[in-house]
Design a protein around this motif. Structure first.
Motif, short mmCIF file in Angstrom:
data_model
loop_
_atom_site.label_atom_id
_atom_site.label_comp_id
_atom_site.label_asym_id
_atom_site.label_seq_id
_atom_site.Cartn_x
_atom_site.Cartn_y
_atom_site.Cartn_z
N VAL A 58 12.86 15.63 -5.48
CA VAL A 58 12.05 14.56 -6.04
C VAL A 58 11.03 14.08 -5.01
O VAL A 58 9.85 13.87 -5.32
N GLY A 59 11.50 13.90 -3.77
CA GLY A 59 10.59 13.46 -2.72
C GLY A 59 9.47 14.44 -2.48
O GLY A 59 8.31 14.05 -2.30
N GLY A 60 9.81 15.72 -2.48
CA GLY A 60 8.79 16.75 -2.28
C GLY A 60 7.75 16.75 -3.39
O GLY A 60 6.55 16.95 -3.13
N ILE A 61 8.19 16.51 -4.62
CA ILE A 61 7.26 16.46 -5.75
C ILE A 61 6.29 15.29 -5.61
O ILE A 61 5.07 15.43 -5.83
N PHE A 62 6.80 14.12 -5.22
CA PHE A 62 5.93 12.96 -5.05
C PHE A 62 4.91 13.19 -3.93
O PHE A 62 3.73 12.83 -4.06
N ILE A 63 5.36 13.78 -2.82
CA ILE A 63 4.45 14.04 -1.71
C ILE A 63 3.39 15.06 -2.11
O ILE A 63 2.19 14.89 -1.81
N ALA A 64 3.79 16.10 -2.81
CA ALA A 64 2.83 17.11 -3.27
C ALA A 64 1.82 16.49 -4.22
O ALA A 64 0.61 16.77 -4.13
N TYR A 65 2.31 15.63 -5.13
CA TYR A 65 1.40 14.95 -6.05
C TYR A 65 0.38 14.11 -5.27
O TYR A 65 -0.83 14.12 -5.57
N GLY A 66 0.89 13.37 -4.26
CA GLY A 66 0.00 12.52 -3.49
C GLY A 66 -1.06 13.31 -2.76
O GLY A 66 -2.24 12.93 -2.73
N LEU A 67 -0.66 14.43 -2.17
CA LEU A 67 -1.61 15.24 -1.41
C LEU A 67 -2.65 15.90 -2.29
O LEU A 67 -3.82 16.07 -1.90
N ILE A 68 -2.26 16.29 -3.51
CA ILE A 68 -3.16 17.03 -4.39
C ILE A 68 -3.97 16.11 -5.31
O ILE A 68 -5.20 16.24 -5.42
N TRP A 69 -3.28 15.16 -5.96
CA TRP A 69 -3.94 14.33 -6.97
C TRP A 69 -3.97 12.84 -6.64
O TRP A 69 -4.67 12.08 -7.29
N GLY A 70 -3.21 12.44 -5.67
CA GLY A 70 -3.10 11.01 -5.39
C GLY A 70 -4.40 10.37 -4.95
O GLY A 70 -5.22 10.99 -4.28
N LYS A 71 -4.56 9.10 -5.31
CA LYS A 71 -5.71 8.31 -4.90
C LYS A 71 -5.28 7.32 -3.82
O LYS A 71 -4.12 6.99 -3.70
N SER A 72 -6.22 6.85 -3.06
CA SER A 72 -5.92 5.83 -2.06
C SER A 72 -5.75 4.48 -2.75
O SER A 72 -6.32 4.25 -3.82
N PRO A 73 -4.95 3.56 -2.17
CA PRO A 73 -4.80 2.22 -2.74
C PRO A 73 -6.15 1.54 -2.90
O PRO A 73 -7.12 1.89 -2.21
N PRO A 74 -6.25 0.56 -3.81
CA PRO A 74 -7.55 -0.06 -4.11
C PRO A 74 -8.17 -0.78 -2.93
O PRO A 74 -9.39 -0.87 -2.84
N GLY A 75 -7.36 -1.33 -2.01
CA GLY A 75 -7.90 -2.03 -0.86
C GLY A 75 -8.08 -3.52 -1.15
O GLY A 75 -8.04 -3.96 -2.30
N PRO A 76 -8.28 -4.35 -0.11
CA PRO A 76 -8.43 -5.79 -0.28
C PRO A 76 -9.54 -6.16 -1.24
O PRO A 76 -10.62 -5.59 -1.22
N GLY A 77 -9.23 -7.10 -2.13
CA GLY A 77 -10.23 -7.57 -3.08
C GLY A 77 -10.46 -6.67 -4.26
O GLY A 77 -11.32 -6.93 -5.07
N ALA A 78 -9.66 -5.56 -4.35
CA ALA A 78 -9.89 -4.61 -5.44
C ALA A 78 -8.61 -4.33 -6.20
O ALA A 78 -8.44 -3.26 -6.75
N VAL A 79 -7.71 -5.32 -6.24
CA VAL A 79 -6.44 -5.13 -6.92
C VAL A 79 -6.65 -5.16 -8.43
O VAL A 79 -7.27 -6.09 -8.96
N ALA A 80 -6.16 -4.17 -9.11
CA ALA A 80 -6.40 -4.06 -10.55
C ALA A 80 -5.53 -5.02 -11.34
O ALA A 80 -4.40 -5.28 -10.98
N GLU A 81 -6.07 -5.54 -12.39
CA GLU A 81 -5.33 -6.38 -13.32
C GLU A 81 -4.57 -5.46 -14.25
O GLU A 81 -5.16 -4.60 -14.90
N PRO A 82 -3.21 -5.59 -14.35
CA PRO A 82 -2.46 -4.74 -15.28
C PRO A 82 -2.94 -4.95 -16.71
O PRO A 82 -3.15 -6.08 -17.15
N LYS A 83 -3.16 -3.87 -17.42
CA LYS A 83 -3.69 -3.96 -18.78
C LYS A 83 -2.57 -3.72 -19.78
O LYS A 83 -1.81 -2.76 -19.67
N ALA A 84 -2.47 -4.61 -20.75
CA ALA A 84 -1.47 -4.44 -21.79
C ALA A 84 -1.91 -3.31 -22.71
O ALA A 84 -3.09 -3.15 -23.01
N LYS A 85 -0.94 -2.50 -23.12
CA LYS A 85 -1.25 -1.38 -24.01
C LYS A 85 -1.57 -1.92 -25.40
O LYS A 85 -0.85 -2.73 -25.94
N ALA A 86 -2.67 -1.47 -25.97
CA ALA A 86 -3.08 -1.94 -27.28
C ALA A 86 -2.11 -1.48 -28.34
O ALA A 86 -1.57 -0.39 -28.24
#
Length: 326
Positions: free
Chosen positions: A298-326
């Motif tokens: 499981v750990g290897g899968i998460f690391i592989a996902y992060g290296l290939i498709w993962g994005k960097s955190p939003p950073g200060p002042g760019a925290v996303a508002e959780p959106k309710a599913k319509a």
């Protein structure tokens, strides 16, 4: 000359109001664990290292505690360690007050809940994981401390200077396997004595007192304290350090590190922990070690996902508002 081994004499209750109304150390550990995880996740959110807004962390922790950790931990215990009992009476999975929680089940439950939460609010599953794994080991730390106070999940027999004698050993099959009296083992079970103070009181009132009890007990590793440090406090400190030191690390990598580091600590420390009564080895490993091996995948899968498709955190002042599913 060495001093005598310490004999465990802790009560599992913080306070007892009546015989039916009491506060357990284990319950208090859960509450404090949730609170500390909340504080860590809120801190990371304020740093812009989470897609969950700081004000939304409280609701998230409440839901993950109930639907992820508690139910997952209980179901995991029934499936992994008490399957026969679960098959004959499946409804006991909801009887959480009777005790019986599995760390692997809790981790799986939290992982699945975070996946659902991410899907519902259209945010990164791996991103949520990177935050919660930094604080969750603090709950493991407190839970293992509660295990020690309860005198449960103790270690194997040793001659180490820091060994502890657990009166609760008399309720464990290993007491007999180490040469202890089967008659005494059965008597303790018949009397329903489960906690150290009760067993000590019985010996002081009806047998040869503490001296006799100390004579028949075996010194054991306080493995609960080792696990509290290795699986809990140190793991949390390492992950928080990595999260802060490398703020642009791609989402999923820290989560993968948690699975690998936790599995490594659990497998190593199981060598000094006494297996549960009646537990059989699986391919030469205890159940805890065997189930932990899957966490590497499981750990290897998460690391592989992060290296290939993962994005960097939003950073200060760019925290996303959780959106309710319509």
């Amino acid at each position: 000359m060495l001093l005598g081994y310490y004999m465990h004499d802790f009560s599992p209750f913080v306070i007892r109001f009546t015989e039916s109304v009491k506060i357990h150390w284990y319950g208090l550990a859960y509450v404090l664990g949730f609170y500390l995880t909340y504080r860590v996740m809120r801190f990371l959110a304020q740093k812009g290292l989470s897609e969950i807004k700081p004000e939304a962390v409280g609701d998230f922790i409440t839901m993950v505690a109930v639907f992820g950790l508690v139910l997952g931990g209980r179901l995991g215990y029934m499936l992994l360690y008490s399957f026969d009992q679960f098959i004959h009476a499946p409804w006991i999975v909801f009887m959480v007050w009777q005790g019986g929680m599995a760390a692997h089940g809790g981790i799986a439950g939290v992982t699945l809940f975070c996946g659902w939460y991410a899907w519902k609010h259209k945010i990164s599953w791996a991103g949520i994981g990177d935050s919660i794994v930094c604080g969750a080991p603090l709950g493991v730390f407190l839970g293992r401390i509660a295990n020690f106070i309860n005198g449960e999940l103790f270690g194997r027999v040793t001659t180490s200077q820091w060994a502890v004698k657990f009166p609760t050993e008399l309720t464990h099959q290993d007491f007999v396997e180490q040469g202890g009296s089967m008659a005494l083992y059965n008597q303790i079970h018949d009397l329903g004595l489960q906690h150290s103070p009760d067993i000590i009181a019985y010996f002081e009132k009806f047998r040869g007192g503490r001296a006799e009890l100390e004579e028949i007990l075996h010194p054991r590793y306080p493995s609960q304290l080792y696990e509290a440090l290795g699986e809990g406090l140190l793991l949390s400190a390492v992950l928080i350090f990595i999260r802060l030191r490398f703020p642009r690390l791609r989402q999923g990598i820290v989560t993968g590190m948690f699975f690998i580091f936790y599995a490594s600590a659990r497998i190593a420390l199981e060598f000094v922990r006494q297996p549960d009564s009646g537990s059989s080895l699986i391919m030469g490993l205890t159940k805890g070690q065997f189930f932990s091996t899957f966490m590497y995948l499981v750990g290897g899968i998460f690391i592989a996902y992060g290296l290939i498709w993962g994005k960097s955190p939003p950073g200060p002042g760019a925290v996303a508002e959780p959106k309710a599913k319509a």
